[in-house]
Design a protein around this motif. Structure first.
Motif, PDB file in Angstrom:
ATOM      1  N   GLY A  57      44.557  42.647  35.231  1.00  0.00           N
ATOM      2  CA  GLY A  57      43.230  42.545  35.796  1.00  0.00           C
ATOM      3  C   GLY A  57      42.522  43.862  35.917  1.00  0.00           C
ATOM      4  N   THR A  58      41.212  43.782  35.992  1.00  0.00           N
ATOM      5  CA  THR A  58      40.367  44.928  36.277  1.00  0.00           C
ATOM      6  C   THR A  58      39.521  44.555  37.486  1.00  0.00           C
ATOM      7  OG1 THR A  58      38.497  44.180  34.956  1.00  0.00           O
ATOM      8  CG2 THR A  58      40.217  45.380  33.793  1.00  0.00           C
ATOM      9  N   ALA A  59      38.672  45.460  37.901  1.00  0.00           N
ATOM     10  CA  ALA A  59      37.785  45.157  39.021  1.00  0.00           C
ATOM     11  C   ALA A  59      36.836  44.012  38.663  1.00  0.00           C
ATOM     12  CB  ALA A  59      37.004  46.401  39.425  1.00  0.00           C
ATOM     13  N   HIS A  60      36.588  43.815  37.364  1.00  0.00           N
ATOM     14  CA  HIS A  60      35.613  42.814  36.950  1.00  0.00           C
ATOM     15  C   HIS A  60      36.232  41.466  36.629  1.00  0.00           C
ATOM     16  CE1 HIS A  60      34.033  46.841  35.745  1.00  0.00           C
ATOM     17  NE2 HIS A  60      32.998  46.395  36.418  1.00  0.00           N
ATOM     18  N   ASP A  61      37.384  41.486  35.958  1.00  0.00           N
ATOM     19  CA  ASP A  61      37.941  40.245  35.438  1.00  0.00           C
ATOM     20  C   ASP A  61      39.441  40.172  35.678  1.00  0.00           C
ATOM     21  OD1 ASP A  61      35.563  39.416  33.524  1.00  0.00           O
ATOM     22  OD2 ASP A  61      36.027  41.514  33.059  1.00  0.00           O
ATOM     23  N   VAL A  62      39.911  38.916  35.717  1.00  0.00           N
ATOM     24  CA  VAL A  62      41.329  38.688  35.472  1.00  0.00           C
ATOM     25  C   VAL A  62      41.446  38.539  33.960  1.00  0.00           C
ATOM     26  CG1 VAL A  62      43.255  37.097  35.781  1.00  0.00           C
ATOM     27  CG2 VAL A  62      41.711  37.576  37.694  1.00  0.00           C
ATOM     28  N   VAL A  63      42.366  39.265  33.346  1.00  0.00           N
ATOM     29  CA  VAL A  63      42.486  39.266  31.891  1.00  0.00           C
ATOM     30  C   VAL A  63      43.826  38.638  31.517  1.00  0.00           C
ATOM     31  CG1 VAL A  63      42.450  40.679  29.810  1.00  0.00           C
ATOM     32  CG2 VAL A  63      41.105  41.362  31.800  1.00  0.00           C
ATOM     33  N   ASP A  78      45.199  35.948  21.806  1.00  0.00           N
ATOM     34  CA  ASP A  78      44.038  35.440  22.517  1.00  0.00           C
ATOM     35  C   ASP A  78      43.864  36.190  23.826  1.00  0.00           C
ATOM     36  OD1 ASP A  78      42.971  32.848  21.123  1.00  0.00           O
ATOM     37  OD2 ASP A  78      45.167  32.853  20.922  1.00  0.00           O
ATOM     38  N   VAL A  79      42.621  36.453  24.141  1.00  0.00           N
ATOM     39  CA  VAL A  79      42.293  37.125  25.397  1.00  0.00           C
ATOM     40  C   VAL A  79      41.334  36.222  26.152  1.00  0.00           C
ATOM     41  CG1 VAL A  79      41.226  39.147  26.473  1.00  0.00           C
ATOM     42  CG2 VAL A  79      42.583  39.424  24.396  1.00  0.00           C
ATOM     43  N   ARG A  80      41.636  35.977  27.389  1.00  0.00           N
ATOM     44  CA  ARG A  80      40.744  35.182  28.224  1.00  0.00           C
ATOM     45  C   ARG A  80      40.303  36.026  29.409  1.00  0.00           C
ATOM     46  NH1 ARG A  80      43.347  30.451  31.137  1.00  0.00           N
ATOM     47  NH2 ARG A  80      41.845  30.307  32.819  1.00  0.00           N
ATOM     48  N   LEU A  81      39.026  36.081  29.636  1.00  0.00           N
ATOM     49  CA  LEU A  81      38.486  36.827  30.771  1.00  0.00           C
ATOM     50  C   LEU A  81      38.026  35.840  31.830  1.00  0.00           C
ATOM     51  CD1 LEU A  81      36.201  39.399  28.875  1.00  0.00           C
ATOM     52  CD2 LEU A  81      38.586  39.683  29.552  1.00  0.00           C
ATOM     53  N   VAL A  82      38.544  35.976  33.017  1.00  0.00           N
ATOM     54  CA  VAL A  82      38.092  35.138  34.127  1.00  0.00           C
ATOM     55  C   VAL A  82      37.363  36.049  35.102  1.00  0.00           C
ATOM     56  CG1 VAL A  82      38.780  33.531  35.930  1.00  0.00           C
ATOM     57  CG2 VAL A  82      40.115  33.673  33.810  1.00  0.00           C
ATOM     58  N   PRO A  83      36.029  35.948  35.148  1.00  0.00           N
ATOM     59  CA  PRO A  83      35.298  36.881  36.020  1.00  0.00           C
ATOM     60  C   PRO A  83      35.715  36.705  37.473  1.00  0.00           C
ATOM     61  CG  PRO A  83      33.815  35.693  34.560  1.00  0.00           C
ATOM     62  CD  PRO A  83      35.139  35.026  34.454  1.00  0.00           C
ATOM     63  N   ARG A  84      35.821  37.843  38.169  1.00  0.00           N
ATOM     64  CA  ARG A  84      36.170  37.786  39.591  1.00  0.00           C
ATOM     65  C   ARG A  84      34.950  37.373  40.391  1.00  0.00           C
ATOM     66  NH1 ARG A  84      41.147  39.764  40.531  1.00  0.00           N
ATOM     67  NH2 ARG A  84      41.986  41.328  39.110  1.00  0.00           N
ATOM     68  N   HIS A  85      35.189  36.908  41.585  1.00  0.00           N
ATOM     69  CA  HIS A  85      34.085  36.548  42.470  1.00  0.00           C
ATOM     70  C   HIS A  85      33.218  37.771  42.716  1.00  0.00           C
ATOM     71  CE1 HIS A  85      35.446  32.551  43.299  1.00  0.00           C
ATOM     72  NE2 HIS A  85      36.666  32.990  43.564  1.00  0.00           N
TER      73      HIS A  85
ATOM     74  N   SER B 115      45.602  42.487  40.496  1.00  0.00           N
ATOM     75  CA  SER B 115      45.620  43.681  39.650  1.00  0.00           C
ATOM     76  C   SER B 115      44.212  44.167  39.349  1.00  0.00           C
ATOM     77  CB  SER B 115      46.355  43.383  38.344  1.00  0.00           C
ATOM     78  OG  SER B 115      47.737  43.313  38.584  1.00  0.00           O
ATOM     79  N   GLY B 116      44.019  45.453  39.496  1.00  0.00           N
ATOM     80  CA  GLY B 116      42.729  46.053  39.187  1.00  0.00           C
ATOM     81  C   GLY B 116      41.760  46.057  40.353  1.00  0.00           C
ATOM     82  N   THR B 117      42.153  45.488  41.482  1.00  0.00           N
ATOM     83  CA  THR B 117      41.243  45.457  42.624  1.00  0.00           C
ATOM     84  C   THR B 117      41.786  46.335  43.752  1.00  0.00           C
ATOM     85  OG1 THR B 117      42.361  43.537  43.581  1.00  0.00           O
ATOM     86  CG2 THR B 117      40.531  43.099  42.088  1.00  0.00           C
ATOM     87  N   ASP B 118      40.864  46.807  44.582  1.00  0.00           N
ATOM     88  CA  ASP B 118      41.259  47.631  45.725  1.00  0.00           C
ATOM     89  C   ASP B 118      41.955  46.751  46.756  1.00  0.00           C
ATOM     90  OD1 ASP B 118      39.862  49.471  44.316  1.00  0.00           O
ATOM     91  OD2 ASP B 118      38.263  49.772  45.795  1.00  0.00           O
ATOM     92  N   VAL B 119      43.174  47.097  47.091  1.00  0.00           N
ATOM     93  CA  VAL B 119      43.921  46.302  48.059  1.00  0.00           C
ATOM     94  C   VAL B 119      43.782  46.874  49.462  1.00  0.00           C
ATOM     95  CG1 VAL B 119      46.282  45.717  48.761  1.00  0.00           C
ATOM     96  CG2 VAL B 119      45.525  45.252  46.434  1.00  0.00           C
ATOM     97  N   ASP B 120      43.751  48.196  49.565  1.00  0.00           N
ATOM     98  CA  ASP B 120      43.605  48.798  50.889  1.00  0.00           C
ATOM     99  C   ASP B 120      43.023  50.204  50.734  1.00  0.00           C
ATOM    100  OD1 ASP B 120      43.669  48.918  53.616  1.00  0.00           O
ATOM    101  OD2 ASP B 120      45.814  49.346  53.785  1.00  0.00           O
ATOM    102  N   THR B 121      42.305  50.627  51.755  1.00  0.00           N
ATOM    103  CA  THR B 121      41.763  51.985  51.756  1.00  0.00           C
ATOM    104  C   THR B 121      42.061  52.643  53.093  1.00  0.00           C
ATOM    105  OG1 THR B 121      39.626  51.239  52.565  1.00  0.00           O
ATOM    106  CG2 THR B 121      39.852  51.428  50.186  1.00  0.00           C
ATOM    107  N   ALA B 122      42.065  53.942  53.085  1.00  0.00           N
ATOM    108  CA  ALA B 122      42.267  54.706  54.320  1.00  0.00           C
ATOM    109  C   ALA B 122      41.532  56.021  54.158  1.00  0.00           C
ATOM    110  CB  ALA B 122      43.753  54.963  54.573  1.00  0.00           C
ATOM    111  N   VAL B 123      41.126  56.613  55.263  1.00  0.00           N
ATOM    112  CA  VAL B 123      40.447  57.906  55.214  1.00  0.00           C
ATOM    113  C   VAL B 123      41.309  58.929  55.938  1.00  0.00           C
ATOM    114  CG1 VAL B 123      38.422  59.200  55.950  1.00  0.00           C
ATOM    115  CG2 VAL B 123      38.153  56.890  55.028  1.00  0.00           C
ATOM    116  N   VAL B 124      41.543  60.039  55.269  1.00  0.00           N
ATOM    117  CA  VAL B 124      42.299  61.131  55.866  1.00  0.00           C
ATOM    118  C   VAL B 124      41.323  62.291  56.056  1.00  0.00           C
ATOM    119  CG1 VAL B 124      44.164  62.785  55.513  1.00  0.00           C
ATOM    120  CG2 VAL B 124      44.475  60.412  54.812  1.00  0.00           C
ATOM    121  N   THR B 125      41.215  62.760  57.278  1.00  0.00           N
ATOM    122  CA  THR B 125      40.335  63.890  57.549  1.00  0.00           C
ATOM    123  C   THR B 125      41.173  65.162  57.575  1.00  0.00           C
ATOM    124  OG1 THR B 125      38.961  62.424  58.867  1.00  0.00           O
ATOM    125  CG2 THR B 125      38.592  64.786  59.124  1.00  0.00           C
ATOM    126  N   LEU B 126      40.873  66.056  56.643  1.00  0.00           N
ATOM    127  CA  LEU B 126      41.627  67.298  56.540  1.00  0.00           C
ATOM    128  C   LEU B 126      40.995  68.342  57.448  1.00  0.00           C
ATOM    129  CD1 LEU B 126      42.128  67.459  52.661  1.00  0.00           C
ATOM    130  CD2 LEU B 126      43.534  66.305  54.371  1.00  0.00           C
TER     131      LEU B 126
END
Ligand SMILES: [Cu+2]
Lengths: 158, 565
Positions: A57-63, A78-85, B115-126
């Motif tokens: 996956g990427t931020a845009h799609d599940v691949v 085959d590649v299938r792109l499923v756009p994320r919400h 996969s490919g998405t932000d799961v968690d974030t944190a801020v560290v102040t140096l």
């Protein structure tokens, strides 16, 4: 004391139990040492028999990448792109290119621009895999303001 | 009851008295308990030698910050990932945003859904004080991940693998075998006491023997079976591969190495006195594709060495911005030529040292505060004393003869307050042979030898009393030290000197102390064999008071046994 079974019968019983124990041991060791192979478990609804399907996956799609024949030779991909919400789905469809590399050997196959088969599905007819090994399938999705590069590691075992 | 119990022991046994079944039951229970004790004694061992990754230490030159980012080992998923950001003296105050993104693929669509998405974030102040600044992020699953560090417009990404504690098939066999044997022993006792016919006990007893055989076989084999390839270290990591490395072993091979790489600089010309972003591209020497499999080596993904016209040395750690792309903010103070080299390791093994064929030329521009620095390049060859950043440094060398191991020992300061930097107490950069009169950047660009050696502490060279440690404490320092073997093969005026080594140790290959421990030195030793005669520029680097000291020397390496002081 020995009224129920003769000594000979008992001896054969012991032999049978020992044999059963040995068989059980062998079976247990065999099943523990040969775990089910992890290939060809389809994550896609239309994958052909024996195909390997991997989801990334990427931020845009599940691949979802489906390699029809994950063996040495030429395979359809085959590649299938499923756009994320929330991801924008408007605009023209992106360009999808597929390639493959065998990093340890330094082999690469050319880039194949996938043909858009239907909505969000892209097809490459013949991608050559020269030899077995731990391949990387590279999928590049370009367009609609994105340039995503995904690596799908896949072992080609024969 | 008496009759039944007597049968359990078989026909050889004489009949037993009335109270004996209870006694035998007690004996059987004792055996059972000891078997269970054995099982529990075995089970931690069954998990101990599975691939337990240690902490990952990655130095990052992010903007004008030189940070050490330590990713502590994740002990369970879902669970916390502790990240420590260690700053050095002179670090400006600022905020660092940390984000974790899973990057793995899987045959299971649900396992890879994030996969490919932000799961968690944190801020560290140096803060302005050098030290360790912690952050905690949640990781949800095993597999390959990316940690990104953002400060302003700059973002660095660090790939890492969250591994799982997995038992090998042999360990599973030991565990299952002993568990089964324990249960069946209980069954044997129960059947023996209860069953009308004695031979019925043979059934659970036989099963118990089988279970014990499985367990013993597993225990005997577990140390001999090869480990599966390291996910992320030797082969590309996937979610499935991390989840069960034994199922994804694939073809057995001893060679996972990948082709060499080429190093390209975005620009070979920069403006002197200005901050310019230098972009480095690593491409595979076989396919030309981006090298996106760089693994942390010696505490960084990429070590960049830049040597300036007046002998300045920069040892920087460019940040990864995308596949095969690294970036570092460089401010080259003066016009002239700068030589560039990079060190990194690809997945599958093999450290590479690449030298830029071009180097960098800094040109004077109007308005820029270009200056000519001096004093960084010693013009007189030899060891001796000098003061760097207020710290007195004394260098001694056993000998500097080409082809013979030279033991160089630097006493940095007077107290044992050195901090390990990049996992080492000292770094030695050797470049030569060069003309001692030439501009250093130009001379080092064409120098045949570029070497990078490390120190894990002091080693006596016979001429120089390194420490007051007695033999036993010296030996303690050596315990578990695989790395020290390099010394034993090359530094050898006498074998008894080996006992006076002390320094940074790594027990069982586990993580060593990090920079927050200021308890080493002041002596750091290097053993390096200069390959040819001539003048060599060397730089010794060590960390003290959270400041990385760079100490330049010029050494003359001779061809005879004559010493250069
Ligand atoms: Cu470095």
């Amino acid at each position: 004391m020995s009224g129920h079974t003769s000594p000979a019968g008992r001896r054969s019983l012991v032999a049978a139990v020992v044999l059963a124990a040995a068989l059980l041991t062998a079976l247990a060791i065999h099943s523990l040492w040969a775990p089910s192979s992890g290939t060809a478990q389809s994550a896609s609804d239309y994958a052909p028999e024996g195909a390997a399907s991997l989801t990334g996956g990427t931020a845009h799609d599940v691949v979802i990448l489906t390699v029809s024949a994950p063996v040495t030779g030429t395979t359809a991909v085959d590649v299938r792109l499923v756009p994320r919400h929330g991801a924008a789905t408007s605009g023209s469809s992106p360009v999808v290119a597929v390639s493959a590399v065998l990093p340890t050997a330094g082999h690469a196959v050319p880039d194949f621009t996938a043909v858009r088969a239907s909505d969000n599905r892209y097809h490459v007819a013949g991608l050559p895999l020269m030899m077995p090994g731990r391949w990387e399938f590279l999928v590049v999705v370009d367009g609609n303001g994105r340039h995503d590069r995904l690596v799908f590691p896949l072992t080609i075992s024969r | 009851m008496n009759d039944t119990a007597a049968r359990t022991t078989g026909h050889d046994t004489p009949p037993l008295t009335a109270h004996s079944p209870r006694r035998r039951l007690g004996a059987a229970l004792a055996v059972l308990l000891s078997a269970m004790a054995l099982l529990f004694a075995m089970s931690p061992l069954a998990e101990a030698d599975s691939t337990a990754g240690g902490d990952v230490q990655v130095a990052q030159t992010l903007g004008d910050w030189e940070l050490t980012v330590i990713l502590r080992r994740v002990t369970g998923v879902p669970g916390p990932l502790h990240v420590d950001v260690i700053t050095h003296t002179g670090t400006s105050v600022g905020r660092l945003k940390l984000t974790v993104v899973p990057t793995g693929v899987s045959t299971s669509a649900s396992a890879a859904s994030a996969s490919g998405t932000d799961v968690d974030t944190a801020v560290v102040t140096l803060g302005s004080r050098p030290g360790s600044y912690p952050g905690v992020l949640d990781v949800t699953q095993g597999g390959p991940w990316e940690l990104s560090l953002s400060a302003g417009k700059r973002t660095a990404t660090i790939p890492f693998v969250v591994s799982k504690q997995t038992a090998s098939p042999a360990e599973t066999a030991v565990y299952v075998g002993f568990s089964g044997a324990g249960v069946l022993l209980l069954g044997t006792v129960l059947v023996g006491v209860r069953a009308r016919r004695g031979w019925w006990t043979l059934v659970p007893a036989g099963g118990m023997v089988a279970c014990l055989a499985v367990a013993v076989t597993g225990a005997l084999l577990s140390s001999q079976l090869p480990l599966p390839p390291s996910q992320g270290g030797q082969v590309d990591a996937t979610i499935d591969g991390v989840g069960d490395p034994y199922a994804y072993v694939g073809q057995r091979t001893s060679d996972y190495s990948r082709p060499p790489a080429t190093l390209l600089l975005s620009s070979s010309t920069v403006r002197a006195g200005k901050v310019d972003d230098l972009r480095l591209t690593l491409s595979d020497a076989s396919t030309g594709l981006p090298v996106d499999d760089v693994v942390a080596h010696d505490g960084a993904l990429l070590h960049l060495l830049v040597i300036g016209p007046s002998g300045q040395l920069w040892h920087l750690h460019p940040v990864r911005t995308s596949a095969g792309e690294f970036e570092v903010a460089l401010s080259l103070p003066e016009a002239g030529h700068y030589a560039v080299s990079a060190e990194f390791e690809r997945r599958g093994g093999g450290v590479q040292q690449l030298r830029s064929a071009t180097g960098i030329d800094a040109v004077s521009v109007s308005g820029a505060a270009a200056r000519t620095t001096s004093g960084d390049a010693p013009t007189r060859a030899g060891t001796g004393s000098q003061t760097v950043a207020g710290v007195r440094v004394r260098l001694t060398a056993s000998s500097t003869v080409a082809g013979k191991a030279a033991a160089l020992t630097a006493r940095v300061g007077d107290t044992a307050t050195l901090q390990p930097w990049l996992g080492m107490l000292g770094h030695l950069i050797v470049v030569g042979p060069v003309s001692p009169a030439a501009a250093v950047g130009t001379a080092t660009q064409g120098a045949p030898v570029w070497a990078h050696s490390h120190s894990m502490g002091a080693v006596s060279d016979g001429d120089h009393d390194t420490s007051g440690t007695d033999d036993t404490s010296g030996m303690k320092g050596m315990a578990g030290m695989g790395r020290m073997e390099t010394y034993s093969s090359s530094a050898s005026p006498s074998s008894s000197d080996m006992n006076s080594m002390s320094g940074l140790t790594s027990v069982n290959g586990d993580s060593t102390a990090d920079e927050t421990v200021a308890a080493y030195g002041p002596d750091i030793s290097f053993v390096y064999t200069f390959p040819t005669i001539g003048y060599y520029r060397i730089w010794i680097q060590a960390e003290r008071d959270s400041t990385i000291l760079t100490i330049p020397y010029l050494l003359h390496v001779t061809g005879t046994s004559e010493k250069t002081r």
